[in-house]
Design an enzyme around this catalytic site. Structure first.
Site, mmCIF file in Angstrom:
data_model
loop_
_atom_site.group_PDB
_atom_site.id
_atom_site.type_symbol
_atom_site.label_atom_id
_atom_site.label_comp_id
_atom_site.label_asym_id
_atom_site.label_seq_id
_atom_site.Cartn_x
_atom_site.Cartn_y
_atom_site.Cartn_z
ATOM 1 N N HIS A 121 42.079 -19.498 -81.286
ATOM 2 C CA HIS A 121 43.136 -19.014 -82.165
ATOM 3 C C HIS A 121 43.828 -17.825 -81.522
ATOM 4 C CE1 HIS A 121 42.518 -21.145 -86.020
ATOM 5 N NE2 HIS A 121 41.234 -21.155 -85.712
ATOM 6 N N THR A 172 30.886 -16.819 -71.819
ATOM 7 C CA THR A 172 32.279 -16.375 -71.830
ATOM 8 C C THR A 172 32.955 -16.515 -70.474
ATOM 9 O OG1 THR A 172 31.640 -14.097 -71.334
ATOM 10 C CG2 THR A 172 31.763 -14.722 -73.655
ATOM 11 N N LYS A 173 32.144 -16.733 -69.413
ATOM 12 C CA LYS A 173 32.688 -16.853 -68.060
ATOM 13 C C LYS A 173 32.058 -18.059 -67.367
ATOM 14 C CE LYS A 173 33.463 -11.870 -67.429
ATOM 15 N NZ LYS A 173 33.148 -10.672 -66.603
ATOM 16 N N ARG A 187 24.479 -14.189 -68.806
ATOM 17 C CA ARG A 187 24.452 -13.673 -67.435
ATOM 18 C C ARG A 187 23.538 -14.553 -66.587
ATOM 19 N NH1 ARG A 187 24.581 -9.051 -70.625
ATOM 20 N NH2 ARG A 187 26.258 -7.588 -70.104
#
Length: 580
Positions: A121, A172-173, A187
């Site tokens: 969003h 997130t990565k 991580r």
């Protein structure tokens, strides 16, 4: 008795909703028929389902695109929307959410309550969140990936092949292949290859760690390696401190900096490096002679009757200077005229006259130079190079003169002399022709046989006897042929393993690699560390590491003379077969 199974051992319908992996071998004929009807409904709505798939009727599947490979399943209360594409053997377990643009490779396992969110969003402050536009970069999950329970994977993330994501992580990565990751945010914890089934660190993991540590060390010292070979007095590079400046040393410096630093050597700006190299090219012949005593452009001998100029150093500069300029986003100032002006007939006559029996390395080196010059000329003009049909004549000659018993050109002159000239000449010949133009080599299995037989010769490969040329000239043919065939693949890998660790140990802190022994059968600048040895061993280590399967740990990939990818050519567009 298992809950969900009746007294006759027949599973209830709800059992498969939660344990869909059992459906293929435990469902009754009635249950199979009911699943077929349900799948027909999904297919009618546009879904594509492979054989032996299972989709729970209690799953909320409202996807615009749904593609499931064979033996994949979606369990009860999973929530699937958007564009979802999955390979074979994939699972979306109970209560998992897969939304937006999501792609799963083969063998991807999505744990219960996990969320793969291939959309997002907007949240700008000018309007309520529920009125914000949606964006979608997509989520990509590779092959053989285990995503644990309650994991959240956010839009735009790619999870590489063979990863494991611990329960409750928020990804997130991007995660590199083989990563074991956990936490919020997730991580990397370690490389999955480090431990085998017994829990013991595997040899491959140890090799991977060793090459990663080496690469980090080499990058940290790259500036010192280059600076020690630079002379402020001449404004040139020598191979080692105290020796004369050479054209090749400058090119080696450019390649080393590109490999380890991803930038030109710090002694000059990129444009200055390029201009100094471009200025050395002889505008008449297009060759690049060795530097004159004062450091300026040198001179060349008179041409032969067919226009060729016999100068082995200038011939190699067609390779080294051309690729160094390419790394500097530049190119030759002039075409390589001695190549451009040679007719097909003259080319064939010279190929016939090369010393294939006695000096196969020299013959292969000539082919390497001519073919590379043809590539550079075509790059500049976008058209042909040489007389009409000259480049085709080269590959026609090579295709009809190759020995089907060895896969090579020429022959070993005697058992006493061994295969050194034959194999080393093969490397130079194929580097500039088949490898550079992306064409498959002939008789790849026989090449592997010949090269492995040569690699057992203790004169060149016993401990302490290796030099960069001889190791490179085995590693590259094994790598090149290995893209076409798996013939004796384990033996090639074993040889590469034997060579890799000793190669890493040859690094001299602050100085780089020495070329290697200059005794019997040796050549080149010897054991003292310098730019030529450093450039060559960095490429060799990549080839060895790729044969072993740990090249990704190096963090670099050759892009110059020893780059693995073929060039792009308007004539030869056949892709090179083999593994990525």
């Amino acid at each position: 008795m298992l809950t969900g199974v009746d007294q006759e051992g027949v599973a209830e319908d709800s059992y498969f909703d939660y344990c869909p992996w059992d459906f293929a071998h435990r469902a009754s004929s009635v249950q199979r028929a009911a699943q077929a009807v349900h799948q027909e409904t999904l297919i009618a709505a546009g879904a594509s389902l492979g054989p032996r798939c299972y989709v729970s009727p209690a799953a909320a599947v409202f996807a615009e695109v749904l593609r499931l490979g064979a033996d994949s399943y979606i369990a009860r209360y999973a929530y699937v929307t958007g564009e979802v594409r999955a390979g074979r053997d994939c699972s979306v377990n109970p209560y998992a959410t897969v939304r937006g643009r999501v792609t799963l490779g083969d063998g991807a396992r999505i744990g219960a309550h996990a969320s793969l969110l291939g959309f997002n969003h907007g949240f700008a402050p000018d309007q309520p969140v529920h009125r914000q536009p949606l964006t979608s970069k997509g989520v990509v999950v590779g092959d053989d990936v285990w995503i644990g329970s309650n994991v959240v994977v956010l839009d735009g993330v790619t999870i590489g092949n063979h990863c494991v994501v611990g329960a409750g992580a928020v990804v997130t990565k991007d995660l590199a292949p083989w990563t074991i990751a956990a936490g919020n945010p997730a991580r990397p914890l370690r490389d999955r290859r480090r431990h085998g089934a017994s829990g013991v660190v595997t040899p491959e993991a140890e090799l991977g760690d060793a090459v990663a540590e080496f690469a980090e060390r080499a990058r940290a010292q790259a500036h010192d390696v280059l600076a020690r070979c630079w002379s402020d007095d001449t404004g040139r590079y020598g191979d080692r401190p105290g020796v004369s400046a050479t054209v090749r040393a400058h090119c080696d410096a450019v390649e080393i900096a590109d490999l380890l630093l991803g930038a030109p050597p710090g002694q000059l700006a990129a444009a200055e490096h390029a201009e100094r190299l471009r200025a050395l090219q002889d505008p008449v012949s297009g060759l690049v002679p060795e530097l004159a005593r004062g450091g300026g452009p040198g001179t060349l001998a008179a041409p032969a009757r067919d226009g060729w100029i016999e100068d082995g150093t200038a011939e190699y500069h067609v390779l080294s200077v051309g690729y160094a300029l390419e790394l500097l986003d530049s190119r030759f100032a002039h075409p390589v005229h001695v190549v451009d002006e040679m007719t097909a007939g003259q080319l064939v006559a010279r190929l016939d006259a090369l010393p294939w029996r006695t000096q196969a390395w020299s013959a292969g080196a000539w082919v390497d130079c001519w073919a590379t010059g043809a590539y550079r000329n075509r790059e500049m003009s976008g058209g042909s190079s040489g007389g009409p049909g000259a480049l085709e004549a080269l590959f026609g000659w090579l295709g009809t003169r190759v020995d089907p018993w060895t896969g090579m050109w020429g022959e070993a002159p005697s058992p006493a002399a061994g295969r050194l000239q034959l194999v080393n000449g093969y490397y130079r010949l194929t580097r500039g022709s088949f490898a550079q133009f992306g064409l498959p080599v002939p008789y790849a299995e026989r090449v592997v046989d010949t090269v492995l037989a040569h690699a057992r010769d203790p004169r060149w490969f016993a401990a302490g006897r290796q030099n960069a040329c001889n190791v490179l000239d085995v590693a590259h043919p094994l790598w090149l042929a290995g893209r076409q065939t798996r013939h004796r693949e384990d033996e090639a890998r074993a040889w590469a393993k034997e060579q890799l660790m000793p190669a890493l140990g040859r690094w001299h802190d602050g100085a780089g690699f020495g070329f290697g022994p200059a005794g019997e059968g040796g050549s080149g600048p010897g054991r003292e560390p310098g730019l030529q040895g450093t450039e060559m061993w960095l490429a060799i280590i990549w080839l060895l590491a790729d044969l072993v399967g740990v090249a990704d740990r190096l963090g670099y990939r050759p892009r110059g003379v020893h780059r693995p990818e073929p060039v792009r050519s308007p004539m030869f567009t056949t892709p090179h077969p083999g593994r990525s």
